[in-house]
Design a protein around this motif. Sequence first.
Motif, PDB file in Angstrom:
ATOM      1  N   SER A 168       0.971  -1.131  -0.130  1.00  0.00           N
ATOM      2  CA  SER A 168       0.171   0.205   0.109  1.00  0.00           C
ATOM      3  C   SER A 168       0.535   1.377  -0.105  1.00  0.00           C
ATOM      4  CB  SER A 168      -0.415   0.158   1.072  1.00  0.00           C
ATOM      5  OG  SER A 168      -2.317   0.706   1.326  1.00  0.00           O
ATOM      6  N   HIS A 169       0.104   2.286  -0.156  1.00  0.00           N
ATOM      7  CA  HIS A 169       1.096   3.894   0.353  1.00  0.00           C
ATOM      8  C   HIS A 169       2.351   3.841   1.090  1.00  0.00           C
ATOM      9  CE1 HIS A 169      -2.319   6.801   1.387  1.00  0.00           C
ATOM     10  NE2 HIS A 169      -3.118   5.060   0.558  1.00  0.00           N
ATOM     11  N   TYR A 170       2.454   4.804   1.030  1.00  0.00           N
ATOM     12  CA  TYR A 170       2.933   5.764   2.770  1.00  0.00           C
ATOM     13  C   TYR A 170       3.195   7.109   2.362  1.00  0.00           C
ATOM     14  CZ  TYR A 170       8.151   6.342  -0.484  1.00  0.00           C
ATOM     15  OH  TYR A 170       9.267   6.204  -1.523  1.00  0.00           O
ATOM     16  N   TYR A 207      -2.246   5.937   9.701  1.00  0.00           N
ATOM     17  CA  TYR A 207      -2.131   3.778   9.603  1.00  0.00           C
ATOM     18  C   TYR A 207      -2.720   4.007   8.277  1.00  0.00           C
ATOM     19  CZ  TYR A 207      -1.787   4.163  14.172  1.00  0.00           C
ATOM     20  OH  TYR A 207      -1.344   5.096  15.202  1.00  0.00           O
ATOM     21  N   ASP A 208      -3.452   5.338   7.453  1.00  0.00           N
ATOM     22  CA  ASP A 208      -4.019   4.920   6.158  1.00  0.00           C
ATOM     23  C   ASP A 208      -2.991   5.203   5.191  1.00  0.00           C
ATOM     24  OD1 ASP A 208      -4.915   5.712   3.682  1.00  0.00           O
ATOM     25  OD2 ASP A 208      -5.510   7.965   3.873  1.00  0.00           O
ATOM     26  N   GLY A 209      -2.819   3.338   4.255  1.00  0.00           N
ATOM     27  CA  GLY A 209      -1.546   3.142   3.670  1.00  0.00           C
ATOM     28  C   GLY A 209      -0.217   2.262   4.439  1.00  0.00           C
ATOM     29  N   ARG A 210      -0.167   3.015   5.550  1.00  0.00           N
ATOM     30  CA  ARG A 210       1.253   2.268   6.102  1.00  0.00           C
ATOM     31  C   ARG A 210       1.217   1.072   6.599  1.00  0.00           C
ATOM     32  NH1 ARG A 210       3.858   7.572   7.971  1.00  0.00           N
ATOM     33  NH2 ARG A 210       4.257   8.875   5.819  1.00  0.00           N
ATOM     34  N   GLU A 261       3.193   7.249  -3.903  1.00  0.00           N
ATOM     35  CA  GLU A 261       2.303   8.422  -4.234  1.00  0.00           C
ATOM     36  C   GLU A 261       1.258   7.048  -4.499  1.00  0.00           C
ATOM     37  OE1 GLU A 261       0.143  11.020  -5.319  1.00  0.00           O
ATOM     38  OE2 GLU A 261       0.050   9.901  -6.028  1.00  0.00           O
ATOM     39  N   GLU A 262      -0.265   7.734  -4.024  1.00  0.00           N
ATOM     40  CA  GLU A 262      -1.512   7.497  -4.130  1.00  0.00           C
ATOM     41  C   GLU A 262      -2.178   8.540  -4.337  1.00  0.00           C
ATOM     42  OE1 GLU A 262      -5.330   5.330  -2.505  1.00  0.00           O
ATOM     43  OE2 GLU A 262      -4.505   7.734  -1.762  1.00  0.00           O
ATOM     44  N   GLU A 263      -1.861   9.288  -2.930  1.00  0.00           N
ATOM     45  CA  GLU A 263      -3.265  10.713  -2.407  1.00  0.00           C
ATOM     46  C   GLU A 263      -3.362  11.951  -3.346  1.00  0.00           C
ATOM     47  OE1 GLU A 263      -5.076  10.185  -0.259  1.00  0.00           O
ATOM     48  OE2 GLU A 263      -4.446   8.801   1.411  1.00  0.00           O
ATOM     49  N   GLY A 264      -2.079  11.942  -4.689  1.00  0.00           N
ATOM     50  CA  GLY A 264      -2.678  13.113  -5.488  1.00  0.00           C
ATOM     51  C   GLY A 264      -2.334  14.522  -4.750  1.00  0.00           C
ATOM     52  N   VAL A 293      -3.955  -4.547   2.283  1.00  0.00           N
ATOM     53  CA  VAL A 293      -4.618  -4.683   4.205  1.00  0.00           C
ATOM     54  C   VAL A 293      -4.214  -3.579   3.899  1.00  0.00           C
ATOM     55  CG1 VAL A 293      -4.519  -4.459   6.811  1.00  0.00           C
ATOM     56  CG2 VAL A 293      -3.635  -6.432   4.985  1.00  0.00           C
ATOM     57  N   HIS A 294      -6.046  -2.327   4.364  1.00  0.00           N
ATOM     58  CA  HIS A 294      -5.903  -0.677   4.799  1.00  0.00           C
ATOM     59  C   HIS A 294      -6.605  -0.620   5.796  1.00  0.00           C
ATOM     60  CE1 HIS A 294      -6.079   3.369   3.436  1.00  0.00           C
ATOM     61  NE2 HIS A 294      -5.445   3.162   2.634  1.00  0.00           N
ATOM     62  N   ILE A 295      -6.393  -0.106   6.599  1.00  0.00           N
ATOM     63  CA  ILE A 295      -7.646   0.926   7.560  1.00  0.00           C
ATOM     64  C   ILE A 295      -8.889   1.391   6.302  1.00  0.00           C
ATOM     65  CG2 ILE A 295      -6.796   3.129   7.367  1.00  0.00           C
ATOM     66  CD1 ILE A 295      -7.199   3.217  10.901  1.00  0.00           C
ATOM     67  N   GLU A 296      -9.943   1.325   7.732  1.00  0.00           N
ATOM     68  CA  GLU A 296     -11.305   1.011   6.541  1.00  0.00           C
ATOM     69  C   GLU A 296     -10.995   2.277   6.459  1.00  0.00           C
ATOM     70  OE1 GLU A 296     -14.616   0.484   9.074  1.00  0.00           O
ATOM     71  OE2 GLU A 296     -16.322   1.319   7.974  1.00  0.00           O
ATOM     72  N   GLN A 297     -10.555   3.539   6.791  1.00  0.00           N
ATOM     73  CA  GLN A 297     -11.283   5.232   6.837  1.00  0.00           C
ATOM     74  C   GLN A 297     -12.492   5.194   6.484  1.00  0.00           C
ATOM     75  OE1 GLN A 297      -8.707   5.033   2.844  1.00  0.00           O
ATOM     76  NE2 GLN A 297      -8.481   7.407   3.711  1.00  0.00           N
ATOM     77  N   GLY A 298     -13.668   4.820   7.770  1.00  0.00           N
ATOM     78  CA  GLY A 298     -15.006   4.928   7.844  1.00  0.00           C
ATOM     79  C   GLY A 298     -15.094   4.032   8.585  1.00  0.00           C
ATOM     80  N   GLY A 303     -10.791   5.291  -3.135  1.00  0.00           N
ATOM     81  CA  GLY A 303     -10.249   4.188  -3.717  1.00  0.00           C
ATOM     82  C   GLY A 303      -9.357   3.825  -3.167  1.00  0.00           C
ATOM     83  N   HIS A 304      -7.958   2.969  -3.801  1.00  0.00           N
ATOM     84  CA  HIS A 304      -6.763   2.743  -2.857  1.00  0.00           C
ATOM     85  C   HIS A 304      -5.778   1.993  -4.063  1.00  0.00           C
ATOM     86  CE1 HIS A 304      -8.830   2.843   0.955  1.00  0.00           C
ATOM     87  NE2 HIS A 304      -9.564   1.659   0.527  1.00  0.00           N
ATOM     88  N   ASP A 305      -5.312   1.593  -3.832  1.00  0.00           N
ATOM     89  CA  ASP A 305      -3.682   1.488  -5.296  1.00  0.00           C
ATOM     90  C   ASP A 305      -4.756  -0.010  -5.436  1.00  0.00           C
ATOM     91  OD1 ASP A 305      -1.815   3.261  -4.717  1.00  0.00           O
ATOM     92  OD2 ASP A 305      -1.521   2.315  -2.730  1.00  0.00           O
TER      93      ASP A 305
END
Length: 603
Positions: free
Chosen positions: A269-271, A280-283, A314-317, A379-384, A546-548
């Motif tokens: 995932s992204h850093y 935690y988002d991405g990492r 890079e993922e977040e723009g 694997v990603h934190i839900e973000q919701g 959206g995710h990688d």
Amino acid sequence: MALSLSQLNAAPLEEATQWLAGLYEHSPWIARGALAERPFTSLAQLKHAMVRVLAGAGIEPQLALIRAHPELAGKAMVDQSLTAESANEQSKAGLTHCTPAEFETIQQLNRDYNARFGWPFILAVRGPRGTGLPKAEIIATFARRLQGHPDFERQECLRNIHRIAEIRLNDLFDITPTQGNRVWDWQEALAQHTDPGYAELGQLTVTYLTDAHRACAAQISADMRAAGCDTVHIDAVGNVVGCYQRDSALRISDEGYSPIFHKTLLTGSHYDTVRNGGKYDGRLGIYVPLACVQQLSQAGKRLPFDLEIVAFAEEEGQRYKATFLGSSALTGDFEPAWLDQVDANGTTMRAALQHAGLCVDDIPGLKRNASDYRGFVEVHIEQGPVLNALDIPLGVVTSINASARYVGEVTGMASHAGTTPMDSRRDAACAVAELVLAVESRAAQDADSVGTVGQLQVPNGSVNVVPGHCQFSLDLRAPSNAQRDRLAADVVQAAHTICERRGVQLNLTDTMRASAAPSDAAWQARWEAAVQALGVPLHRMPSGAGHDAMKLHTILPQAMLFVRGQNSGISHNPLESTTSDDMQLAVDAFAHLLNQLATPASD
Ligand SMILES: [Zn+2]
């Protein structure tokens, strides 16, 4: 003496209830109710059984449980009448050593909170890592939650009570989420690197190819090497790629191992982060698999396939307009034209890459050959807020939602707010207001569609002028392209109907359309098996963000695992948080998935 699960499963009900009596403050009925479901295969299963007992008990017993708790640093602490468990927690969080000013602040918050809600403030003061929250954070959380809605706040107290019980249960069984703690610590260390201007504010911001971003890449490389990856390199777009190589003694001809077993598993995932983002988002999706590598490496074990972990650059723009730069390079979708995009300081992406010592000519060569890979998992934190509200630690993603975005402008007629009668107005803002409500009700008709008007402006509006113009944005998402298209068609139709009826002009521009990325059935099933093997209830859910994996979806079968976030799952925010216990479950689920793939009968 630490308790074991087999002892708990075998003990007479009253004895077992006694053992667990301290988990929920003065409320042994919760453990007793859960114990009826014995035998348990894991502590996670026992925890969730207790969650369900409390959820099913109704509001009055829930409030009684909340009221059974002492105030933070309150009278019970001062006169030492706390339960042993509470005394331990309050002292670990340093509440027994408050300065007079801190003590007075907390007492005032206690009074205000009790006056507002009618129960004491409950916070798991040992925190997401179990080691105790700093007092400043406790006070800030207290002040923030004082503003919450009473229904939400009651639920938040119950969630904290379950977290308190989780930590007490770990103590009782002498369990440490060792790998979860490691994943937590890795991310804490990585969060020390932040872009200039944000470091001073204590905020986390890591945008593409800044010094902090490159320091992160160096840190992740070092972590990957130390964890046991055999090869680690930083590629031409700044992705950090670590590989844990397969058992070289295993041959394709070995019994039961078809060639597919030797194909590489891709994960990561992204850093990079958004501005003032979470840790935690991405990492999380980099370090959870890395904990598995470390475990395999320490045990001297090899898989029959290479495990490739990519920390996407890079993922977040955030710095440049283009997004998903890291994963686009792997799928061959990195557009050369992006190199000419400029950041806010006028630096081109090409110059930033060169400054970082990366060779832009090598980017096309990063494209992966899909036939070398078995699939992609993330694997990603839900973000919701969904898993947090359900009190479920892990979720299996069914699809990354399709989306459609528009910008719109309604033109009516500006006129005097005092002299224009209500029946002769052409109010552009009223038309958009009606549309906002139409979006809300149409999206709610589907259980899993969402629609948002996040930007709404009356350009050059005045307090005494009926709005002649109104600009707005529209964001629509659904788990499948077809559902997204039906939603979009209905909303666009509603917009035209509203504007026609009101005699105003609508100008709607389609700005973005992204396809859904439904999870591959076999890979989703592997995550489901992994989650169920842990004794965690299975919850399937679409990903609204959206995710990688969405990018990798274009070349490989993919499926994602979500980890519950604390604080209603808030993300892209410093309050983003998840516990080391939940991280441990994610590591365990990932290890289970690796085991499934290493077992010949599974494919
Ligand atoms: Zn992310």
